[in-house]
Motif scaffolding. Structure first.
Motif, PDB file in Angstrom:
ATOM      1  N   ALA A  69       0.969  -1.142  -0.226  1.00 22.65           N
ATOM      2  CA  ALA A  69       0.361   0.052  -0.376  1.00 22.65           C
ATOM      3  C   ALA A  69       0.945   1.619  -0.434  1.00 22.65           C
ATOM      4  O   ALA A  69       0.725   2.615  -0.232  1.00 22.65           O
ATOM      5  N   PHE A  70       2.169   0.838   0.140  1.00 23.98           N
ATOM      6  CA  PHE A  70       3.068   2.229   0.647  1.00 23.98           C
ATOM      7  C   PHE A  70       3.721   2.333  -1.019  1.00 23.98           C
ATOM      8  O   PHE A  70       5.243   3.091  -0.849  1.00 23.98           O
ATOM      9  N   HIS A  71       3.707   0.970  -1.020  1.00 30.70           N
ATOM     10  CA  HIS A  71       5.088   1.145  -2.128  1.00 30.70           C
ATOM     11  C   HIS A  71       4.105   0.560  -3.373  1.00 30.70           C
ATOM     12  O   HIS A  71       3.638   0.306  -4.495  1.00 30.70           O
ATOM     13  N   ALA A  72       5.588   1.035  -4.854  1.00 31.32           N
ATOM     14  CA  ALA A  72       5.162   1.221  -5.979  1.00 31.32           C
ATOM     15  C   ALA A  72       6.295   0.201  -6.322  1.00 31.32           C
ATOM     16  O   ALA A  72       7.661   0.812  -6.500  1.00 31.32           O
ATOM     17  N   ASP A  73       6.745  -0.347  -7.348  1.00 30.63           N
ATOM     18  CA  ASP A  73       7.631  -1.194  -8.409  1.00 30.63           C
ATOM     19  C   ASP A  73       8.120   0.040  -9.478  1.00 30.63           C
ATOM     20  O   ASP A  73       7.203   0.187 -10.028  1.00 30.63           O
ATOM     21  N   VAL A  74       9.480  -0.040  -9.691  1.00 31.60           N
ATOM     22  CA  VAL A  74       9.662   0.371 -10.792  1.00 31.60           C
ATOM     23  C   VAL A  74       8.991  -0.315 -11.692  1.00 31.60           C
ATOM     24  O   VAL A  74       8.444   0.325 -13.492  1.00 31.60           O
ATOM     25  N   SER A  75       9.773  -1.889 -12.037  1.00 35.42           N
ATOM     26  CA  SER A  75       8.610  -1.800 -13.563  1.00 35.42           C
ATOM     27  C   SER A  75       7.638  -1.967 -13.570  1.00 35.42           C
ATOM     28  O   SER A  75       6.492  -1.799 -15.022  1.00 35.42           O
ATOM     29  N   ASP A  76       6.215  -2.003 -12.515  1.00 33.84           N
ATOM     30  CA  ASP A  76       4.840  -1.518 -12.514  1.00 33.84           C
ATOM     31  C   ASP A  76       4.496  -0.208 -13.108  1.00 33.84           C
ATOM     32  O   ASP A  76       4.014  -0.303 -13.308  1.00 33.84           O
ATOM     33  N   VAL A  77       5.689   0.417 -12.424  1.00 28.33           N
ATOM     34  CA  VAL A  77       4.463   1.794 -12.658  1.00 28.33           C
ATOM     35  C   VAL A  77       5.247   2.549 -13.829  1.00 28.33           C
ATOM     36  O   VAL A  77       4.199   2.598 -14.979  1.00 28.33           O
ATOM     37  N   ALA A  78       6.381   2.192 -14.986  1.00 29.54           N
ATOM     38  CA  ALA A  78       6.671   2.594 -16.316  1.00 29.54           C
ATOM     39  C   ALA A  78       5.748   1.049 -17.320  1.00 29.54           C
ATOM     40  O   ALA A  78       5.525   2.069 -18.019  1.00 29.54           O
ATOM     41  N   ALA A  79       5.092   0.163 -16.386  1.00 28.51           N
ATOM     42  CA  ALA A  79       4.396  -1.003 -17.281  1.00 28.51           C
ATOM     43  C   ALA A  79       2.806   0.011 -17.750  1.00 28.51           C
ATOM     44  O   ALA A  79       2.650   0.269 -18.892  1.00 28.51           O
ATOM     45  N   ALA A  80       2.173   0.711 -16.407  1.00 29.12           N
ATOM     46  CA  ALA A  80       1.333   1.933 -16.585  1.00 29.12           C
ATOM     47  C   ALA A  80       1.601   2.737 -17.260  1.00 29.12           C
ATOM     48  O   ALA A  80       0.736   3.273 -17.888  1.00 29.12           O
ATOM     49  N   LEU A  81       2.778   3.305 -17.408  1.00 31.05           N
ATOM     50  CA  LEU A  81       3.424   4.582 -17.977  1.00 31.05           C
ATOM     51  C   LEU A  81       2.707   4.433 -19.472  1.00 31.05           C
ATOM     52  O   LEU A  81       2.467   4.989 -20.411  1.00 31.05           O
ATOM     53  N   ALA A  82       3.385   3.089 -19.658  1.00 31.90           N
ATOM     54  CA  ALA A  82       3.472   2.890 -20.966  1.00 31.90           C
ATOM     55  C   ALA A  82       1.950   1.959 -21.825  1.00 31.90           C
ATOM     56  O   ALA A  82       1.872   1.979 -23.062  1.00 31.90           O
ATOM     57  N   ALA A  83       1.550   1.886 -20.770  1.00 32.87           N
ATOM     58  CA  ALA A  83       0.088   1.165 -21.514  1.00 32.87           C
ATOM     59  C   ALA A  83      -1.082   2.097 -21.726  1.00 32.87           C
ATOM     60  O   ALA A  83      -2.103   1.997 -22.571  1.00 32.87           O
ATOM     61  N   GLY A  84      -0.658   3.566 -22.537  1.00 26.15           N
ATOM     62  CA  GLY A  84      -0.686   4.873 -22.846  1.00 26.15           C
ATOM     63  C   GLY A  84      -1.872   4.998 -22.200  1.00 26.15           C
ATOM     64  O   GLY A  84      -2.604   4.161 -20.836  1.00 26.15           O
ATOM     65  N   GLY A  85      -2.979   6.053 -22.018  1.00 24.88           N
ATOM     66  CA  GLY A  85      -4.140   6.808 -21.502  1.00 24.88           C
ATOM     67  C   GLY A  85      -3.834   7.022 -20.222  1.00 24.88           C
ATOM     68  O   GLY A  85      -2.522   6.925 -19.685  1.00 24.88           O
ATOM     69  N   ASP A  86      -4.851   7.475 -19.130  1.00 21.11           N
ATOM     70  CA  ASP A  86      -4.341   7.828 -17.944  1.00 21.11           C
ATOM     71  C   ASP A  86      -3.966   6.603 -16.923  1.00 21.11           C
ATOM     72  O   ASP A  86      -4.707   6.014 -16.892  1.00 21.11           O
TER      73      ASP A  86
END
Length: 160
Positions: free
Chosen positions: A32-49
């Motif tokens: 709940a407090f941390h995000a992984d670099v790969s997960d952030v990158a994947a979410a940003l690369a997916a396009g959209g919001d």
């Protein structure tokens, strides 16, 4: 796997492991407090919001040296006076700083939480963003380095 006898006390087991329920609660809270670099990158690369904003809390000199494309630049010291101008309290914020040896993202996350923002800290920071081979921006343009095989798989995904 070998069993540990009652007379064997290793530094690892000097303090007994938590119960499974305690461990589950701890690790659930950690996510709940941390995000992984790969997960952030994947979410940003997916396009959209992606459903969150990315905040770089480093100095202007550090920002110019390299930052995540699309990130908002707001040094930690300026959060109390400028966060409301740059961030929407309805949108969760993911903070990052230099890397795992720096607690700047933690301090930025605390400052934002104290102002009423929902926030996560990106583990690994900008260092691991670059080491995992994700594109970044500098004042000269966009760059990408080859992934470091000690931080990212050479082929496929990490499986986690």
């Amino acid at each position: 796997m070998t069993a540990t006898t009652a007379t064997t006390v290793t530094p690892v087991l000097r303090v007994a492991p938590a119960t499974p329920a305690e461990a589950a609660a701890h690790f659930r809270a950690s996510l709940a407090f941390h995000a992984d670099v790969s997960d952030v990158a994947a979410a940003l690369a997916a396009g959209g919001d992606p459903g969150f904003a990315v905040l770089d809390c480093r100095s202007t000199e550090s920002w110019d040296q390299g930052h995540i494309p699309g990130a908002i630049h707001l040094p930690t010291a300026l959060i109390p006076e400028q966060a409301a101008e740059l961030l929407d309290k309805a949108v969760p914020v993911v903070t990052y700083c230099w890397g795992p040896g720096c607690n700047g993202a933690t301090r930025a996350a605390l400052a934002l939480a104290e102002l009423g923002y929902r926030v996560k800290e990106m583990l690994g920071g900008f260092e691991y963003w670059v080491r995992e081979g994700f594109e970044f921006e500098t004042w000269q343009g966009r760059e990408r380095r080859a992934p470091d095989p000690l931080t990212a798989p050479v082929e496929g995904d990490c499986g986690c």
